[in-house]
Design a protein around this motif. Structure first.
Motif, PDB file in Angstrom:
ATOM      1  N   ARG A  58       0.840  -1.210   0.000  1.00  0.00           N
ATOM      2  CA  ARG A  58       0.000   0.000   0.000  1.00  0.00           C
ATOM      3  C   ARG A  58       0.867   1.249   0.000  1.00  0.00           C
ATOM      4  NH1 ARG A  58      -2.850  -2.898   3.859  1.00  0.00           N
ATOM      5  NH2 ARG A  58      -2.063  -1.558   5.520  1.00  0.00           N
ATOM      6  N   SER A  60       3.928   1.502  -1.244  1.00  0.00           N
ATOM      7  CA  SER A  60       4.538   1.622  -2.573  1.00  0.00           C
ATOM      8  C   SER A  60       3.527   2.166  -3.574  1.00  0.00           C
ATOM      9  CB  SER A  60       5.055   0.262  -3.041  1.00  0.00           C
ATOM     10  OG  SER A  60       6.085  -0.185  -2.200  1.00  0.00           O
ATOM     11  N   ASP A  61       2.299   1.651  -3.520  1.00  0.00           N
ATOM     12  CA  ASP A  61       1.247   2.152  -4.416  1.00  0.00           C
ATOM     13  C   ASP A  61       1.016   3.633  -4.184  1.00  0.00           C
ATOM     14  OD1 ASP A  61       0.956  -0.392  -5.424  1.00  0.00           O
ATOM     15  OD2 ASP A  61      -0.883  -0.832  -4.298  1.00  0.00           O
ATOM     16  N   HIS A  62       0.953   4.017  -2.914  1.00  0.00           N
ATOM     17  CA  HIS A  62       0.722   5.426  -2.589  1.00  0.00           C
ATOM     18  C   HIS A  62       1.870   6.287  -3.120  1.00  0.00           C
ATOM     19  CE1 HIS A  62      -0.561   8.950  -0.386  1.00  0.00           C
ATOM     20  NE2 HIS A  62       0.653   9.055   0.111  1.00  0.00           N
ATOM     21  N   LYS A  63       3.087   5.816  -2.948  1.00  0.00           N
ATOM     22  CA  LYS A  63       4.252   6.578  -3.407  1.00  0.00           C
ATOM     23  C   LYS A  63       4.224   6.754  -4.919  1.00  0.00           C
ATOM     24  CE  LYS A  63       9.247   6.753  -2.948  1.00  0.00           C
ATOM     25  NZ  LYS A  63      10.436   6.101  -2.393  1.00  0.00           N
ATOM     26  N   GLN A  64       3.828   5.698  -5.647  1.00  0.00           N
ATOM     27  CA  GLN A  64       3.766   5.790  -7.108  1.00  0.00           C
ATOM     28  C   GLN A  64       2.656   6.728  -7.575  1.00  0.00           C
ATOM     29  OE1 GLN A  64       3.354   1.759  -8.408  1.00  0.00           O
ATOM     30  NE2 GLN A  64       5.510   1.267  -8.060  1.00  0.00           N
ATOM     31  N   GLN A  65       1.575   6.799  -6.811  1.00  0.00           N
ATOM     32  CA  GLN A  65       0.444   7.632  -7.213  1.00  0.00           C
ATOM     33  C   GLN A  65       0.590   9.079  -6.741  1.00  0.00           C
ATOM     34  OE1 GLN A  65      -2.992   5.616  -5.694  1.00  0.00           O
ATOM     35  NE2 GLN A  65      -2.657   3.810  -6.951  1.00  0.00           N
ATOM     36  N   TRP A  66       1.505   9.330  -5.833  1.00  0.00           N
ATOM     37  CA  TRP A  66       1.654  10.662  -5.261  1.00  0.00           C
ATOM     38  C   TRP A  66       2.105  11.641  -6.324  1.00  0.00           C
ATOM     39  CZ3 TRP A  66       0.172  13.482  -1.457  1.00  0.00           C
ATOM     40  CH2 TRP A  66       0.859  14.634  -1.103  1.00  0.00           C
ATOM     41  N   THR A  67       1.397  12.721  -6.454  1.00  0.00           N
ATOM     42  CA  THR A  67       1.716  13.725  -7.469  1.00  0.00           C
ATOM     43  C   THR A  67       2.568  14.848  -6.912  1.00  0.00           C
ATOM     44  OG1 THR A  67      -0.258  15.015  -6.963  1.00  0.00           O
ATOM     45  CG2 THR A  67      -0.470  13.287  -8.657  1.00  0.00           C
TER      46      THR A  67
END
Length: 92
Positions: A58, A60-67
Protein backbone atom coordinates in the motif's frame (compact mmCIF):
# COMPACT_ATOMS: atom_id res chain seq x y z
CA UNK A 1 -16.19 -23.81 16.02
CA UNK A 2 -19.47 -24.46 17.71
CA UNK A 3 -22.90 -23.86 16.20
CA UNK A 4 -23.56 -21.38 19.00
CA UNK A 5 -20.50 -19.34 18.02
CA UNK A 6 -21.40 -19.43 14.32
CA UNK A 7 -24.91 -18.19 15.19
CA UNK A 8 -23.56 -15.15 17.05
CA UNK A 9 -23.96 -11.90 15.11
CA UNK A 10 -20.73 -10.42 13.76
CA UNK A 11 -19.57 -7.88 16.28
CA UNK A 12 -18.23 -7.54 19.81
CA UNK A 13 -19.97 -10.66 21.10
CA UNK A 14 -18.26 -12.89 18.55
CA UNK A 15 -14.87 -11.29 19.15
CA UNK A 16 -15.31 -11.63 22.92
CA UNK A 17 -16.14 -15.32 22.51
CA UNK A 18 -12.89 -15.88 20.62
CA UNK A 19 -10.89 -14.00 23.25
CA UNK A 20 -12.56 -15.96 26.03
CA UNK A 21 -11.81 -19.26 24.31
CA UNK A 22 -8.15 -18.28 23.95
CA UNK A 23 -8.01 -17.34 27.63
CA UNK A 24 -9.51 -20.71 28.59
CA UNK A 25 -6.97 -22.56 26.48
CA UNK A 26 -4.11 -20.65 28.09
CA UNK A 27 -5.41 -20.88 31.67
CA UNK A 28 -6.51 -24.50 31.45
CA UNK A 29 -3.19 -25.48 29.84
CA UNK A 30 -4.92 -26.95 26.84
CA UNK A 31 -1.99 -25.70 24.79
CA UNK A 32 0.51 -27.89 26.61
CA UNK A 33 1.46 -29.68 23.46
CA UNK A 34 4.61 -28.04 22.10
CA UNK A 35 3.61 -28.92 18.54
CA UNK A 36 0.38 -26.94 18.96
CA UNK A 37 2.28 -23.96 20.30
CA UNK A 38 4.78 -24.09 17.45
CA UNK A 39 1.96 -24.42 14.91
CA UNK A 40 0.01 -21.49 16.37
CA UNK A 41 3.15 -19.37 16.55
CA UNK A 42 3.84 -20.17 12.90
CA UNK A 43 0.33 -19.08 11.95
CA UNK A 44 0.80 -15.85 13.87
CA UNK A 45 4.10 -15.13 12.13
CA UNK A 46 2.65 -15.96 8.71
CA UNK A 47 -0.28 -13.62 9.32
CA UNK A 48 2.06 -10.85 10.48
CA UNK A 49 4.32 -11.37 7.47
CA UNK A 50 1.32 -11.12 5.10
CA UNK A 51 0.01 -8.09 6.96
CA UNK A 52 3.41 -6.37 6.73
CA UNK A 53 3.71 -7.17 3.02
CA UNK A 54 0.27 -5.67 2.38
CA UNK A 55 1.24 -2.54 4.33
CA UNK A 56 4.44 -2.14 2.29
CA UNK A 57 2.52 -2.68 -0.95
CA UNK A 58 0.00 0.00 0.00
CA UNK A 59 2.88 2.35 0.77
CA UNK A 60 4.54 1.62 -2.57
CA UNK A 61 1.25 2.15 -4.42
CA UNK A 62 0.72 5.43 -2.59
CA UNK A 63 4.25 6.58 -3.41
CA UNK A 64 3.77 5.79 -7.11
CA UNK A 65 0.44 7.63 -7.21
CA UNK A 66 1.65 10.66 -5.26
CA UNK A 67 1.72 13.72 -7.47
CA UNK A 68 3.44 16.00 -4.98
CA UNK A 69 0.53 18.39 -5.11
CA UNK A 70 -0.96 17.20 -1.86
CA UNK A 71 -4.28 18.53 -0.71
CA UNK A 72 -3.51 22.19 -1.16
CA UNK A 73 -6.38 23.97 -2.84
CA UNK A 74 -5.83 25.78 -6.08
CA UNK A 75 -5.53 29.58 -5.79
CA UNK A 76 -9.02 29.99 -7.27
CA UNK A 77 -10.53 27.80 -4.53
CA UNK A 78 -8.60 29.71 -1.88
CA UNK A 79 -9.91 33.02 -3.28
CA UNK A 80 -13.48 31.68 -3.26
CA UNK A 81 -13.11 30.62 0.37
CA UNK A 82 -11.71 34.01 1.38
CA UNK A 83 -14.54 35.81 -0.41
CA UNK A 84 -17.13 33.56 1.19
CA UNK A 85 -15.56 34.05 4.62
CA UNK A 86 -15.59 37.82 4.15
CA UNK A 87 -19.27 37.76 3.21
CA UNK A 88 -20.11 35.54 6.18
CA UNK A 89 -18.22 37.74 8.66
CA UNK A 90 -19.85 40.90 7.37
CA UNK A 91 -23.31 39.31 7.50
CA UNK A 92 -22.85 38.39 11.20
Amino acid sequence: MSDEWVDLPDGPEKVAAVVRAAECWAVDCELRDLEQLVFLNGLRHAHKRDEDAAFVARGSDHKQQWTGRGFRPSPSVENDVRAGWGEWVQAG
